[in-house]
Enzyme design. Structure first.
Site, PDB file in Angstrom:
ATOM      1  N   ASP A 188      35.134  42.870  24.673  1.00 19.59           N
ATOM      2  CA  ASP A 188      34.769  42.595  25.908  1.00 19.59           C
ATOM      3  C   ASP A 188      34.522  40.794  25.694  1.00 19.59           C
ATOM      4  O   ASP A 188      34.089  40.214  25.197  1.00 19.59           O
ATOM      5  CB  ASP A 188      33.777  43.044  25.392  1.00 19.59           C
TER       6      ASP A 188
ATOM      7  N   HIS B 207      43.277  36.147  30.639  1.00 18.64           N
ATOM      8  CA  HIS B 207      41.717  37.220  31.085  1.00 18.64           C
ATOM      9  C   HIS B 207      41.518  36.504  32.110  1.00 18.64           C
ATOM     10  O   HIS B 207      40.941  35.607  32.210  1.00 18.64           O
ATOM     11  CB  HIS B 207      41.372  37.695  29.104  1.00 18.64           C
TER      12      HIS B 207
ATOM     13  N   TYR C 179      34.794  32.476  41.731  1.00 13.78           N
ATOM     14  CA  TYR C 179      36.728  32.555  40.684  1.00 13.78           C
ATOM     15  C   TYR C 179      36.986  31.245  40.899  1.00 13.78           C
ATOM     16  O   TYR C 179      37.336  30.583  39.912  1.00 13.78           O
ATOM     17  CB  TYR C 179      36.943  33.832  41.455  1.00 13.78           C
ATOM     18  N   ALA C 180      36.525  30.493  42.333  1.00 15.15           N
ATOM     19  CA  ALA C 180      36.831  29.306  42.677  1.00 15.15           C
ATOM     20  C   ALA C 180      36.711  28.054  41.283  1.00 15.15           C
ATOM     21  O   ALA C 180      37.387  27.402  40.430  1.00 15.15           O
ATOM     22  CB  ALA C 180      37.149  28.642  43.158  1.00 15.15           C
ATOM     23  N   ALA C 181      34.888  28.175  41.133  1.00 17.68           N
ATOM     24  CA  ALA C 181      33.928  27.587  39.745  1.00 17.68           C
ATOM     25  C   ALA C 181      34.920  28.010  38.691  1.00 17.68           C
ATOM     26  O   ALA C 181      34.703  26.806  38.236  1.00 17.68           O
ATOM     27  CB  ALA C 181      32.636  28.089  40.727  1.00 17.68           C
TER      28      ALA C 181
ATOM     29  N   LYS D 197      37.800  28.719  38.114  1.00 16.41           N
ATOM     30  CA  LYS D 197      38.553  27.680  37.081  1.00 16.41           C
ATOM     31  C   LYS D 197      38.641  26.269  37.947  1.00 16.41           C
ATOM     32  O   LYS D 197      39.258  25.254  36.651  1.00 16.41           O
ATOM     33  CB  LYS D 197      39.606  27.899  38.478  1.00 16.41           C
TER      34      LYS D 197
ATOM     35  N   ILE E 195      50.274  35.686  42.794  1.00 14.18           N
ATOM     36  CA  ILE E 195      51.414  36.324  42.121  1.00 14.18           C
ATOM     37  C   ILE E 195      51.115  38.624  41.766  1.00 14.18           C
ATOM     38  O   ILE E 195      49.850  38.667  42.181  1.00 14.18           O
ATOM     39  CB  ILE E 195      50.583  36.383  40.571  1.00 14.18           C
TER      40      ILE E 195
ATOM     41  N   GLN F  53      48.867  44.373  40.329  1.00 19.95           N
ATOM     42  CA  GLN F  53      48.156  45.005  40.575  1.00 19.95           C
ATOM     43  C   GLN F  53      47.067  44.922  40.903  1.00 19.95           C
ATOM     44  O   GLN F  53      46.686  44.997  42.202  1.00 19.95           O
ATOM     45  CB  GLN F  53      48.532  46.282  39.322  1.00 19.95           C
TER      46      GLN F  53
HETATM   47  N1  LIG Z   1      47.543  37.775  40.206  1.00 16.67           N
HETATM   48  C1  LIG Z   1      47.198  36.306  40.874  1.00 16.67           C
HETATM   49  O1  LIG Z   1      47.694  35.919  41.787  1.00 16.67           O
HETATM   50  C2  LIG Z   1      46.875  34.526  39.955  1.00 16.67           C
HETATM   51  C3  LIG Z   1      46.584  34.206  40.532  1.00 16.67           C
HETATM   52  C4  LIG Z   1      46.346  32.585  39.992  1.00 16.67           C
HETATM   53  C5  LIG Z   1      46.054  32.274  38.872  1.00 16.67           C
HETATM   54  N2  LIG Z   1      45.951  34.058  37.914  1.00 16.67           N
HETATM   55  C6  LIG Z   1      45.789  33.472  37.303  1.00 16.67           C
HETATM   56  O2  LIG Z   1      46.772  34.542  35.899  1.00 16.67           O
HETATM   57  C7  LIG Z   1      45.892  35.430  35.272  1.00 16.67           C
HETATM   58  C8  LIG Z   1      46.376  37.202  34.419  1.00 16.67           C
HETATM   59  O3  LIG Z   1      45.487  37.422  35.672  1.00 16.67           O
HETATM   60  P1  LIG Z   1      45.772  38.650  36.297  1.00 16.67           P
HETATM   61  O4  LIG Z   1      46.596  39.099  37.981  1.00 16.67           O
HETATM   62  O5  LIG Z   1      47.395  38.984  35.122  1.00 16.67           O
HETATM   63  O6  LIG Z   1      45.139  39.385  35.962  1.00 16.67           O
HETATM   64  P2  LIG Z   1      45.212  40.882  35.613  1.00 16.67           P
HETATM   65  O7  LIG Z   1      46.052  41.544  35.753  1.00 16.67           O
HETATM   66  O8  LIG Z   1      43.417  42.019  36.774  1.00 16.67           O
HETATM   67  O9  LIG Z   1      44.735  41.096  34.261  1.00 16.67           O
HETATM   68  C9  LIG Z   1      43.296  40.720  33.679  1.00 16.67           C
HETATM   69  C10 LIG Z   1      44.075  41.259  32.220  1.00 16.67           C
HETATM   70  O10 LIG Z   1      42.191  40.508  31.584  1.00 16.67           O
HETATM   71  C11 LIG Z   1      41.767  41.763  30.567  1.00 16.67           C
HETATM   72  N3  LIG Z   1      40.346  41.924  30.815  1.00 16.67           N
HETATM   73  C12 LIG Z   1      39.816  42.008  32.200  1.00 16.67           C
HETATM   74  N4  LIG Z   1      38.130  41.785  31.919  1.00 16.67           N
HETATM   75  C13 LIG Z   1      38.437  41.187  30.326  1.00 16.67           C
HETATM   76  C14 LIG Z   1      36.888  41.559  29.612  1.00 16.67           C
HETATM   77  N5  LIG Z   1      35.844  41.521  30.102  1.00 16.67           N
HETATM   78  N6  LIG Z   1      37.454  41.205  27.858  1.00 16.67           N
HETATM   79  C15 LIG Z   1      38.014  40.751  27.960  1.00 16.67           C
HETATM   80  N7  LIG Z   1      39.391  41.328  28.880  1.00 16.67           N
HETATM   81  C16 LIG Z   1      39.331  41.310  29.996  1.00 16.67           C
HETATM   82  C17 LIG Z   1      42.054  43.463  31.129  1.00 16.67           C
HETATM   83  O11 LIG Z   1      42.316  44.028  30.902  1.00 16.67           O
HETATM   84  P3  LIG Z   1      41.097  45.247  30.098  1.00 16.67           P
HETATM   85  O12 LIG Z   1      40.857  45.655  31.234  1.00 16.67           O
HETATM   86  O13 LIG Z   1      41.814  46.344  29.438  1.00 16.67           O
HETATM   87  O14 LIG Z   1      39.998  44.134  29.631  1.00 16.67           O
HETATM   88  C18 LIG Z   1      43.482  42.588  31.719  1.00 16.67           C
HETATM   89  O15 LIG Z   1      44.647  42.670  31.074  1.00 16.67           O
HETATM   90  C19 LIG Z   1      43.853  35.689  34.967  1.00 16.67           C
HETATM   91  O16 LIG Z   1      44.300  33.829  34.085  1.00 16.67           O
HETATM   92  C20 LIG Z   1      44.008  34.238  36.815  1.00 16.67           C
HETATM   93  O17 LIG Z   1      43.102  34.323  36.972  1.00 16.67           O
HETATM   94  C21 LIG Z   1      46.314  34.740  38.468  1.00 16.67           C
END
Ligand SMILES: NC(=O)c1ccc[n+]([C@@H]2O[C@H](COP(=O)([O-])OP(=O)(O)OC[C@H]3O[C@@H](n4cnc5c(N)ncnc54)[C@H](OP(=O)(O)O)[C@@H]3O)[C@@H](O)[C@H]2O)c1
Length: 293
Positions: A89, A117, A180-182, A184, A215, A218
């Protein structure tokens, strides 16, 4: 006059061609030793699959072991040399302490640290939950600093790379995402400063900041449903852009196409920018209040 227009077209096409050019060769990451955080789902999962297809050796982390086991099985099917799991975690400093040591021990070194993550945060108006903002900072920012710091000696040995997943929200803040913005923005401040210091020290480590738009993971789709009027782009393609940019040691990567112009023109026309942001995000209660007036 006609020839001036012609030259402008040639230059614009040349710039576009240069920007679209992707000289990534998957062979360059075959056998690479890679640690991907947050790889149980979303973009992190897809990043793991791209490394796996290229024949890399992987350590993947997240909190949910079962989900990670499924990702591991698929990575091995796709061609990963080997895959190990670390259940941790990122909000718990004690959990994080062991990650780098364990990863380096099983991989025998480290070529890529992919920091991906994110902790769950609701997509809603700021309602004053300061303890949530503090926790999110720990998961989304401090843990990145922690892991990158622990990785520096290993990456120096291998001339390796740190890849940091950031967001357009870390360049242009949007409503419903204040904490979240903060986090990043903090990533950008820390990792760009660190990159300058590494250059000053003639360190061989590269840092790639990945600036992503919406992106279709889910979690992102569930959170932004009916609140955002822009299309989401495929996680698989976003992940490919991340892996490719890291392998090419690009300083900053933008995906999809609209992210770079948005960043570039961000401060040129602030009123138009703010107008466009407010048109993109829907806040029905407020509109209804206005109608009632
Ligand atoms: N999706 C978008 O629209 C978007 C846009 C811009 C940037 N991003 C960036 O891309 C990255 C991935 O985004 P995503 O949409 O793929 O996220 P996601 O689907 O929510 O996946 C998040 C991942 O982080 C893990 N996680 C969550 N809380 C955690 C914790 N406390 N400790 C350890 N692991 C943890 C989750 O696994 P577990 O729950 O199994 O721990 C999961 O594998 C992020 O940095 C996000 O800011 C995403």
């Amino acid at each position: 006059m006609g020839s001036v227009k012609g030259w402008i077209c040639v230059v614009l096409v040349g710039i576009l061609g240069y920007l679209c050019m992707d000289s990534f060769d998957p062979e360059s990451i075959a056998n690479a030793r890679v640690l991907v955080t947050g790889a149980s789902t979303g973009i992190g999962e897809e990043i793991a699959y791209h490394y796996a297809k290229a024949g890399a050796q992987l350590v993947i982390t997240a909190r949910r072991e079962q989900a990670l086991q499924k990702v591991k099985a698929k990575c091995l099917e796709l061609g990963a040399k080997n895959v190990s799991l670390i259940i941790a975690d990122m909000g718990e400093p004690v959990d994080r302490e062991q990650i780098l040591e364990k990863a380096v021990t099983v991989l025998g070194g480290l070529d890529y640290l992919v920091l991906n993550h994110i902790g769950y945060t609701p997509f809603q108006m700021w309602e004053g939950d300061v303890s949530h903002a503090r926790w999110l900072m720990e998961v989304n920012f401090i843990s990145y600093v922690d892991l990158a710091t622990a990785a520096l000696p290993y990456l120096t040995q291998t001339k390796g790379s740190i890849i940091v997943l950031s967001s357009l929200t870390g360049k242009t803040p949007i409503p419903f995402a204040a904490p979240y913005a903060a986090t990043k923005f903090a990533l950008e401040g820390f990792f760009v400063a660190l990159r300058h210091e590494l250059t000053m020290r003639e360190s061989p480590i590269s840092i790639t900041l990945c600036i992503l738009g919406l992106i279709d993971t889910q979690s992102a789709m569930e959170k932004t449903k009916e609140k955002v009027s822009i299309s989401a782009y495929p996680a698989k393609d976003a992940a490919f852009a991340v892996v490719s940019a890291g392998a090419r040691r690009v300083k900053e990567m933008y995906y999809p196409w609209y992210v770079w112009p948005t960043c570039f023109f961000r401060d040129w026309f602030p009123q138009i920018r703010d107008w466009a942001i407010l048109r993109t995000f829907n806040y029905e209660p407020q509109r209804q209040e206005q109608k009632a007036l």
